[in-house]
Design a protein around this motif. Sequence first.
Motif, PDB file in Angstrom:
ATOM      1  N   ALA A 162     -12.006   0.634   0.042  1.00 37.46           N
ATOM      2  CA  ALA A 162     -10.679   0.913   0.602  1.00 37.46           C
ATOM      3  C   ALA A 162     -10.622   0.503   2.069  1.00 37.46           C
ATOM      4  O   ALA A 162      -9.647  -0.104   2.515  1.00 37.46           O
ATOM      5  CB  ALA A 162     -10.351   2.402   0.465  1.00 37.46           C
ATOM      6  N   TRP A 172     -10.348   8.993  -3.541  1.00 33.62           N
ATOM      7  CA  TRP A 172     -10.145   8.254  -2.291  1.00 33.62           C
ATOM      8  C   TRP A 172     -11.394   8.349  -1.421  1.00 33.62           C
ATOM      9  O   TRP A 172     -11.743   7.418  -0.712  1.00 33.62           O
ATOM     10  CB  TRP A 172      -8.908   8.812  -1.580  1.00 33.62           C
ATOM     11  CG  TRP A 172      -8.458   8.039  -0.385  1.00 33.62           C
ATOM     12  CD1 TRP A 172      -8.351   8.506   0.885  1.00 33.62           C
ATOM     13  CD2 TRP A 172      -8.027   6.672  -0.341  1.00 33.62           C
ATOM     14  NE1 TRP A 172      -7.889   7.521   1.715  1.00 33.62           N
ATOM     15  CE2 TRP A 172      -7.685   6.384   0.997  1.00 33.62           C
ATOM     16  CE3 TRP A 172      -7.913   5.661  -1.294  1.00 33.62           C
ATOM     17  CZ2 TRP A 172      -7.226   5.131   1.410  1.00 33.62           C
ATOM     18  CZ3 TRP A 172      -7.458   4.419  -0.890  1.00 33.62           C
ATOM     19  CH2 TRP A 172      -7.120   4.159   0.433  1.00 33.62           C
ATOM     20  N   TYR A 204      -6.197   4.707   6.401  1.00 35.28           N
ATOM     21  CA  TYR A 204      -7.057   5.491   5.498  1.00 35.28           C
ATOM     22  C   TYR A 204      -6.680   6.967   5.584  1.00 35.28           C
ATOM     23  O   TYR A 204      -6.507   7.648   4.580  1.00 35.28           O
ATOM     24  CB  TYR A 204      -8.530   5.297   5.877  1.00 35.28           C
ATOM     25  CG  TYR A 204      -9.471   6.019   4.941  1.00 35.28           C
ATOM     26  CD1 TYR A 204      -9.880   5.418   3.756  1.00 35.28           C
ATOM     27  CD2 TYR A 204      -9.918   7.301   5.215  1.00 35.28           C
ATOM     28  CE1 TYR A 204     -10.706   6.087   2.873  1.00 35.28           C
ATOM     29  CE2 TYR A 204     -10.736   7.980   4.349  1.00 35.28           C
ATOM     30  CZ  TYR A 204     -11.130   7.366   3.179  1.00 35.28           C
ATOM     31  OH  TYR A 204     -11.931   8.035   2.299  1.00 35.28           O
ATOM     32  N   THR A 264       0.832  -1.200   0.000  1.00 39.06           N
ATOM     33  CA  THR A 264       0.000   0.000   0.000  1.00 39.06           C
ATOM     34  C   THR A 264       0.866   1.250   0.000  1.00 39.06           C
ATOM     35  O   THR A 264       0.637   2.193  -0.768  1.00 39.06           O
ATOM     36  CB  THR A 264      -0.899   0.009   1.252  1.00 39.06           C
ATOM     37  OG1 THR A 264      -1.574  -1.232   1.337  1.00 39.06           O
ATOM     38  CG2 THR A 264      -1.894   1.140   1.203  1.00 39.06           C
TER      39      THR A 264
END
Lengths: 508, 117
Positions: free
Chosen positions: A476, A469, A335, A84
């Motif tokens: 996600a 996003w 996140y 990631t």
Amino acid sequence: MTPLDHMIILPVILPAMTAAFLVLALRHHLKGQRTVSIVVTALLLGIATFLFAQASDGTVRAYRLGDWPAPYGITLVLDRLSATLLLLTAVLALCVAVYAAGGVDGRGRHFHPLFQFQLMGINGAFLTGDVFNLFVFFEVMLIASYGLMLHGGGPARLKAGFQYVAINLLASVVFLVGVGLIYAVTGTLNMADLAMKVPQVAEADAAVLKAGALLLFLVFATKAALVPLHWWLPATYAGTSAPAAALFMIMTKVGAYAIIRVYGLVFGAGAGPLALAAAPFVIPAALVTLGVGAIGLVGSRTLRDLSAFAVIASMGTLLVAIGLFDTAGLSAGLYYLVHSTLAGAALFLIAGLVQEQRGAASDRLLPAPAMAGETLLGGLFFLAAIALVGLPPLSGFLGKVMILQAAQAAAIWPWIWALILAASLVMTFGFARAGSVLFWASGPASESRAPPALPLAAVVLLLGLTVAWTLAAGPATDGLQLTARQALDRSAYIGAVLGPDVRLATGN
Amino acid sequence: MELVVAAAIGILTMVGIYLLLRAHTFPVILGLTFLSYAVNVFLFAMGRLTIDRPPVISPDAMGYTDPLPQALVLTAIVISFGMTALIVVLALRGYLETGSDRSALDAPRRTDEEGRS
């Protein structure tokens, strides 16, 4: 091993080769350097995407250099977490390279080689499975960052640069002392091997090992700009050029990553007497960091100072989430990490554009003649500000809500809630003041050219990614939950690096 | 021998920290150098103090000394040497461009703003 297995090392080798090639072959060809640098960074993005897809199947992959068996050889480890962060680095790097190609890279020499070396260090730090190699990649990253930080020159930048280099040299010394203590007690520096040996340490040695662990924490906290080790950050980020500051956004995250890796895995919940060695310090320090960031943001006199304090505040929020050391906290934190990297980088790039456009007034928060392209820049600033403060509807808001939810597990959750919400309010005020001075309280327009196309495209791309996003928050979060679970799972990591037999032997 | 080594590390660290807290660039660089010497000796000692033993395991030798800290020290020396060279150049450039070798930040940042306004 199939050739595809060797892809793991490419994020380290490719930038290193490119940097050497740029210095040796394209020394005086800025256009050639730009092209090669952007193409290679795009290639890196492809590789990172491939590795991310590969890691998404949930297995931890270990890559042994020269096929030396772990823990004796150098090991790289690819799991969801490192994949990631590799992907995030590549995305950010591409935007920064495009921005720099708009002209900033021509103000000094060797921007692109330094940029590639920096990518090599960052990627290496995310991939390494060894504490000493973490030190080496930190140094690679830092040496390149010294060059990038000073790129373009100027007395103010030199002074800030000296402090930046000095504090990082000191941090390196402390890092080595920590590494030495850990080696003295356990006889190994491989993270998987450490994770196995730390719970079995004799009681007499536990204190020495804890001292080593906490010294390492000091180093990572310095990198992550945790109060009271954050003083270097505002001067450094505000003193350097816009693309360098935007790329440095990922460097504070390297500190956060190292905290997750070392204190989630090696000194994590399963580490016996040393379990969660650093945990008592993380959340209180992170809350103070958040407060200092928010207050500094209101007191800033330039847009770049303001951006730097926004970074400090966002690192505070991020480390509150990481400091919970559980799956919910870590996935919320990840996140928020992706969001704050993208939005923070966008803000630094906008500050760079504003500084160019306003001419003599630079980016100081004082009324000045209107600049060309003011509406567009104002709109972009508005978006970046909303994202960073954490107002709906952008990803900052979602990230903060997730962190607040996860924080309910902590005993001091009222403090966390109060400080995060109060800091958001103070930051809103700070951003509103800066925005109105910069974009509203301006006099009659002076003659200045429209904002250059390439840098503007990079800013729009970064903000577009922030919006994307936000839209992708559902899938996600699901992915990041798996990532967080895997990052805190010792047995999978140990099994992948040292082989499945070891896992059976220790019963983890 | 333990006492000598421990005292040497302690004194080097003490001198290093004292110099690091000075407000001028040259003492700071010297302090960093002292600290890196201290940490090099410290790393050596972390492999336990052994003398007259080879750093390889062989059946002929009585014992061996841990080679890994020596490799770590080598890497640390190379890195700190490069870093010190860099910071010396940086300090020199800073001195030549601003005319002062104070390492404090506030002063130059203020003069920078005054210079522009």
